[in-house]
Design an enzyme around this catalytic site. Structure first.
Site, mmCIF file in Angstrom:
data_model
loop_
_atom_site.group_PDB
_atom_site.id
_atom_site.type_symbol
_atom_site.label_atom_id
_atom_site.label_comp_id
_atom_site.label_asym_id
_atom_site.label_seq_id
_atom_site.Cartn_x
_atom_site.Cartn_y
_atom_site.Cartn_z
ATOM 1 N N ASN A 110 22.898 -5.657 -21.256
ATOM 2 C CA ASN A 110 23.082 -7.086 -21.573
ATOM 3 C C ASN A 110 24.220 -7.295 -22.570
ATOM 4 O OD1 ASN A 110 22.015 -6.295 -24.017
ATOM 5 N ND2 ASN A 110 20.260 -7.691 -23.978
ATOM 6 N N LEU A 111 24.899 -6.224 -22.927
ATOM 7 C CA LEU A 111 26.061 -6.256 -23.836
ATOM 8 C C LEU A 111 25.719 -6.825 -25.211
ATOM 9 C CD1 LEU A 111 28.844 -7.323 -21.273
ATOM 10 C CD2 LEU A 111 28.199 -5.016 -21.986
ATOM 11 N N ASP A 125 19.423 -8.218 -18.475
ATOM 12 C CA ASP A 125 18.502 -7.891 -19.561
ATOM 13 C C ASP A 125 17.253 -7.239 -18.976
ATOM 14 O OD1 ASP A 125 16.405 -8.300 -21.663
ATOM 15 O OD2 ASP A 125 18.068 -9.331 -22.651
ATOM 16 N N SER A 162 12.970 9.167 -30.277
ATOM 17 C CA SER A 162 13.696 9.530 -31.499
ATOM 18 C C SER A 162 12.857 10.449 -32.364
ATOM 19 C CB SER A 162 14.003 8.237 -32.264
ATOM 20 O OG SER A 162 14.385 8.524 -33.588
ATOM 21 N N TYR A 173 11.016 -0.311 -35.777
ATOM 22 C CA TYR A 173 11.839 0.405 -34.788
ATOM 23 C C TYR A 173 11.125 1.680 -34.345
ATOM 24 C CZ TYR A 173 15.293 3.682 -33.003
ATOM 25 O OH TYR A 173 15.935 4.634 -32.243
ATOM 26 N N LYS A 187 9.240 2.878 -30.646
ATOM 27 C CA LYS A 187 9.445 4.125 -29.881
ATOM 28 C C LYS A 187 8.101 4.804 -29.603
ATOM 29 C CE LYS A 187 13.907 4.048 -29.501
ATOM 30 N NZ LYS A 187 14.505 3.750 -28.202
HETATM 31 P P1 NAD Z 1 23.583 1.424 -28.482
HETATM 32 O O1 NAD Z 1 23.174 0.178 -29.187
HETATM 33 O O2 NAD Z 1 25.013 1.836 -28.545
HETATM 34 O O3 NAD Z 1 23.158 1.342 -26.945
HETATM 35 C C1 NAD Z 1 22.058 0.589 -26.498
HETATM 36 C C2 NAD Z 1 22.549 -0.321 -25.387
HETATM 37 O O4 NAD Z 1 21.459 -1.079 -24.870
HETATM 38 C C3 NAD Z 1 23.603 -1.321 -25.856
HETATM 39 O O5 NAD Z 1 24.729 -1.226 -25.011
HETATM 40 C C4 NAD Z 1 22.912 -2.669 -25.719
HETATM 41 O O6 NAD Z 1 23.831 -3.708 -25.388
HETATM 42 C C5 NAD Z 1 21.885 -2.404 -24.646
HETATM 43 N N1 NAD Z 1 20.680 -3.248 -24.703
HETATM 44 C C6 NAD Z 1 19.905 -3.504 -25.783
HETATM 45 N N2 NAD Z 1 18.872 -4.299 -25.442
HETATM 46 C C7 NAD Z 1 19.003 -4.542 -24.114
HETATM 47 C C8 NAD Z 1 18.250 -5.315 -23.185
HETATM 48 N N3 NAD Z 1 17.176 -6.028 -23.557
HETATM 49 N N4 NAD Z 1 18.646 -5.353 -21.888
HETATM 50 C C9 NAD Z 1 19.752 -4.663 -21.498
HETATM 51 N N5 NAD Z 1 20.506 -3.936 -22.336
HETATM 52 C C10 NAD Z 1 20.136 -3.877 -23.632
HETATM 53 O O7 NAD Z 1 22.638 2.604 -29.024
HETATM 54 P P2 NAD Z 1 22.682 4.156 -28.736
HETATM 55 O O8 NAD Z 1 22.966 4.821 -30.031
HETATM 56 O O9 NAD Z 1 23.514 4.456 -27.572
HETATM 57 O O10 NAD Z 1 21.156 4.419 -28.415
HETATM 58 C C11 NAD Z 1 20.645 4.474 -27.097
HETATM 59 C C12 NAD Z 1 19.142 4.669 -27.156
HETATM 60 O O11 NAD Z 1 18.859 5.864 -27.875
HETATM 61 C C13 NAD Z 1 18.390 3.555 -27.888
HETATM 62 O O12 NAD Z 1 17.179 3.322 -27.216
HETATM 63 C C14 NAD Z 1 18.135 4.147 -29.256
HETATM 64 O O13 NAD Z 1 16.986 3.598 -29.867
HETATM 65 C C15 NAD Z 1 17.924 5.604 -28.906
HETATM 66 N N6 NAD Z 1 18.215 6.494 -30.054
HETATM 67 C C16 NAD Z 1 19.423 6.422 -30.682
HETATM 68 C C17 NAD Z 1 19.678 7.235 -31.782
HETATM 69 C C18 NAD Z 1 20.988 7.141 -32.516
HETATM 70 O O14 NAD Z 1 21.058 7.582 -33.666
HETATM 71 N N7 NAD Z 1 22.057 6.616 -31.937
HETATM 72 C C19 NAD Z 1 18.692 8.137 -32.217
HETATM 73 C C20 NAD Z 1 17.486 8.209 -31.538
HETATM 74 C C21 NAD Z 1 17.254 7.382 -30.441
HETATM 75 N N1 UFG Z 2 23.099 8.599 -45.826
HETATM 76 C C1 UFG Z 2 23.838 8.418 -46.985
HETATM 77 N N2 UFG Z 2 24.696 7.364 -47.040
HETATM 78 C C2 UFG Z 2 24.859 6.483 -46.004
HETATM 79 C C3 UFG Z 2 24.105 6.674 -44.817
HETATM 80 C C4 UFG Z 2 23.226 7.746 -44.767
HETATM 81 O O1 UFG Z 2 23.727 9.177 -47.937
HETATM 82 O O2 UFG Z 2 25.645 5.525 -46.116
HETATM 83 C C5 UFG Z 2 22.204 9.774 -45.738
HETATM 84 C C6 UFG Z 2 20.739 9.418 -45.535
HETATM 85 O O3 UFG Z 2 20.110 9.214 -46.768
HETATM 86 C C7 UFG Z 2 20.239 10.642 -44.774
HETATM 87 C C8 UFG Z 2 21.442 11.086 -43.958
HETATM 88 O O4 UFG Z 2 22.569 10.510 -44.596
HETATM 89 O O5 UFG Z 2 19.918 11.662 -45.676
HETATM 90 C C9 UFG Z 2 21.411 10.610 -42.507
HETATM 91 O O6 UFG Z 2 21.207 9.199 -42.466
HETATM 92 P P1 UFG Z 2 21.325 8.346 -41.134
HETATM 93 O O7 UFG Z 2 21.075 6.919 -41.482
HETATM 94 O O8 UFG Z 2 22.581 8.673 -40.435
HETATM 95 O O9 UFG Z 2 20.138 8.899 -40.198
HETATM 96 P P2 UFG Z 2 18.565 9.052 -40.526
HETATM 97 O O10 UFG Z 2 18.213 10.465 -40.250
HETATM 98 O O11 UFG Z 2 18.235 8.485 -41.818
HETATM 99 O O12 UFG Z 2 17.828 8.250 -39.423
HETATM 100 C C10 UFG Z 2 18.048 6.896 -39.165
HETATM 101 C C11 UFG Z 2 16.707 6.195 -39.144
HETATM 102 C C12 UFG Z 2 15.863 6.721 -38.049
HETATM 103 C C13 UFG Z 2 16.583 6.592 -36.758
HETATM 104 C C14 UFG Z 2 17.899 7.321 -36.865
HETATM 105 C C15 UFG Z 2 18.694 7.202 -35.635
HETATM 106 O O13 UFG Z 2 16.059 6.361 -40.366
HETATM 107 O O14 UFG Z 2 14.648 5.993 -37.960
HETATM 108 O O15 UFG Z 2 18.671 6.798 -37.951
HETATM 109 O O16 UFG Z 2 19.136 5.878 -35.457
HETATM 110 F F1 UFG Z 2 15.870 7.112 -35.754
#
Ligand code: NAD
Ligand code: UFG
Length: 339
Positions: A35-36, A61, A127, A151, A155
Site C-alpha cells: 500500500n506504499l 492494502d 521478530s 508492535y 507479532k
Molecule cells: P518496511 O516498512 O520497509 O516494509 C514493510 C512494507 O509493508 C512497506 O513497504 C509498507 O508500505 C507495506 N505495508 C505496511 N502495511 C501494509 C498494508 N496494510 N497493506 C499493504 N502493505 C503494507 O519494513 P521492513 O524492514 O522491510 O520489514 C518487513 C517485515 O519484517 C515487517 O513485517 C517487519 O515487522 C518485519 N521485521 C522487520 C525487522 C527490521 O528490523 N527491519 C525486524 C524484524 C521483523
Molecule cells: N542504539 C543506540 N542509538 C540509536 C539507536 C540504537 O545506541 O540511535 C542501540 C540500542 O540501544 C541497541 C542497539 O543500538 O542496543 C540496536 O538498536 P536498534 O533500535 O537498531 O534495534 P533493537 O535491537 O533495539 O530492536 C528494535 C526493537 C525491536 C524490533 C527491532 C527491529 O526494539 O522490537 O528493532 O525493528 F524488533
C-alpha cells in the site's frame, strides 16, 4: 520446470525489495503487493533495473478483501511471503490500535482471502522481539516468548493465530521467520533502508551520521553487562535474510508442521563495535555521545541459528564488514534515500 508464483506483501519495503531481487534471480514469478504506506515505487523501479525485467506490482492494502481478490483473480499464487506490516516500536506504544489493525487484522484478512482462493502456504516476518528479555543467549526457538510493546505483541499474536489456522486445517504450510537485526543493503547500493524522519534503529542512524545528515549518534547506555557496556545485537545482512526466504519458499510445501525459525548470524556486536566497523568501512568519522538507556532495551540479544541451517540449509555468509560497506554504498550514493 517453471517455478512457482510468489505473492510478496510489503514487497516495496526494505526487506521485501531485496527478497524480490533474489526470488526473481532464482527463477520465481513474483507479484508485489504494497500500500506504499512506508515505501515508494522508486524502490521497485530500482529492482527492475537490477533484475532487468518488469515487476508485477499491485497497489493495495492487506486489510482490503477487494484489493486482495484482485490479486488472486489475476494471478495463480502458489505461496505468500508476508512482509506487510508496521514496525516502529515507539509509534506502536502511542497508537496501539493502528498496529493491531494493520498487522493483526491485516494478517487475518490476508489468510482468509488466501484460503478462499485455495492458497495455503505462507512465510511470515516475525521478530526476535518475541523473546522479550531472554534469560540467556544465544537464543533458541524453544525459548519462552513475551512482548513489551504493541508492535512485539502484534507479532506474537500473529504467530499464535497462524498456529491456530494450522490446527484447524493441516493443509496449511506455515513458516514463522524470527529476524534478528537486519542491516546493510544490496551490494549495488541502489536499494536499501530508507526510514522516514529520524531513524529509530542503529545502522541507519550511524549511516546518516557518517554522511553528515545527523550531527552525532546517541549511544543509549554504556553501563550494560556487555563487552564495553553498550547493547549487543545480532546484525544480519539483508541479502542473507532475503536468501533465507528463497530457501524457505523452496521448502515450504514439504513442511508438515508450523516451522518457527531464527534468522541471525549467531554473533553479537556492541554499539561501539558497530560504530568502529562503520568508520573503517566508510572512512568517515561517526561522532557519538553516551546517552541514557532507551526504555525497553535489553543488554544482549543474539541467535542460535543452527535450526535454520538444519531445516533450510541456510546460514548467514556476510560479515560485519560487508554489512557496513554495503550500507555505506547505499547511504553515500543515496543521501536522501529514494527521494
Ligand atoms: P518496511 O516498512 O520497509 O516494509 C514493510 C512494507 O509493508 C512497506 O513497504 C509498507 O508500505 C507495506 N505495508 C505496511 N502495511 C501494509 C498494508 N496494510 N497493506 C499493504 N502493505 C503494507 O519494513 P521492513 O524492514 O522491510 O520489514 C518487513 C517485515 O519484517 C515487517 O513485517 C517487519 O515487522 C518485519 N521485521 C522487520 C525487522 C527490521 O528490523 N527491519 C525486524 C524484524 C521483523
Ligand atoms: N542504539 C543506540 N542509538 C540509536 C539507536 C540504537 O545506541 O540511535 C542501540 C540500542 O540501544 C541497541 C542497539 O543500538 O542496543 C540496536 O538498536 P536498534 O533500535 O537498531 O534495534 P533493537 O535491537 O533495539 O530492536 C528494535 C526493537 C525491536 C524490533 C527491532 C527491529 O526494539 O522490537 O528493532 O525493528 F524488533
Amino acid at each position: 520446470m517453471p517455478k512457482d508464483t510468489i505473492l510478496v506483501t510489503g514487497g516495496a519495503g526494505y526487506i521485501g525489495s531485496h527478497t524480490v531481487v533474489l526470488l526473481i534471480e532464482a527463477g520465481y514469478k513474483v507479484v508485489v503487493f504494497d500500500n506504499l504506506s512506508n515505501a515508494s515505487k522508486e524502490s521497485l523501479k530500482r529492482v527492475e533495473k537490477l533484475v532487468n525485467q518488469k515487476i508485477t506490482f499491485i497497489e493495495g492494502d492487506i486489510r482490503s478483501r477487494e484489493d486482495l481478490q484482485k490479486v488472486f483473480d489475476s494471478h495463480n499464487i502458489d505461496s505468500v511471503i508476508h512482509f506487510a506490516g508496521l514496525k516502529a516500536v515507539g509509534e506502536s506504544v502511542e497508537k496501539p490500535l493502528k498496529y493491531y489493525d494493520n498487522n493483526v487484522n491485516g494478517t487475518v484478512i490476508l489468510c482468509e482471502m488466501m484460503a478462499k482462493n485455495g492458497c495455503k502456504s505462507i512465510i511470515f516476518s516475525s521478530s526476535a522481539t518475541v523473546y522479550g528479555d531472554p534469560a540467556t543467549t544465544p537464543i533458541l526457538e524453544s525459548f519462552p516468548t513475551s512482548a513489551t510493546n504493541p508492535y512485539g505483541r502484534s507479532k506474537l499474536m500473529i504467530e499464535e493465530i497462524l498456529r491456530d489456522v494450522y490446527v484447524a486445517d493441516n493443509a496449511w504450510k506455515i513458516v514463522l521467520l524470527r529476524y534478528f537485526n537486519p542491516v546493510g543493503s544490496h551490494q549495488s547500493g541502489s536499494i536499501g533502508e530508507d526510514p522516514n524522519g529520524i531513524p529509530n534503529n542503529l545502522m541507519p542512524f550511524i549511516a546518516q551520521t557518517a554522511v553528515g545528515k545527523r550531527e552525532y549518534l546517541s549511544v543509549f547506555g554504556d553501563d550494560y553487562d556487555t563487552i564495553d557496556g553498550t547493547g549487543v545485537r545480532d546484525y544480519i545482512h539483508v541479502v542473507d535474510l532475503a536468501d533465507a526466504h528463497v530457501k524457505a519458499v523452496g521448502k515450504v510445501k514439504n513442511f508438515t508442521e508450523v516451522m518457527t525459525i531464527n534468522l541471525g548470524t549467531g554473533k553479537g556486536y556492541s554499539v561501539l563495535e558497530m560504530v568502529k566497523a562503520f568508520e573503517k568501512a566508510s572512512g568517515k568519522k561517526v561522532p557519538y555521545q553516551i546517552a541514557p538507556r532507551r526504555a525497553g532495551d535489553i543488554a544482549t540479544c543474539f541467535a542460535n541459528p543452527s535450526y535454520a541451517k538444519e531445516i533450510l540449509a541456510w546460514e548467514a555468509t556476510k560479515g560485519i564488514e560487508a554489512m557496513c560497506e554495503d550500507s555505506w554504498r547505499w547511504q553515500s550514493s543515496n543521501p536522501n534515500g529514494y527521494n
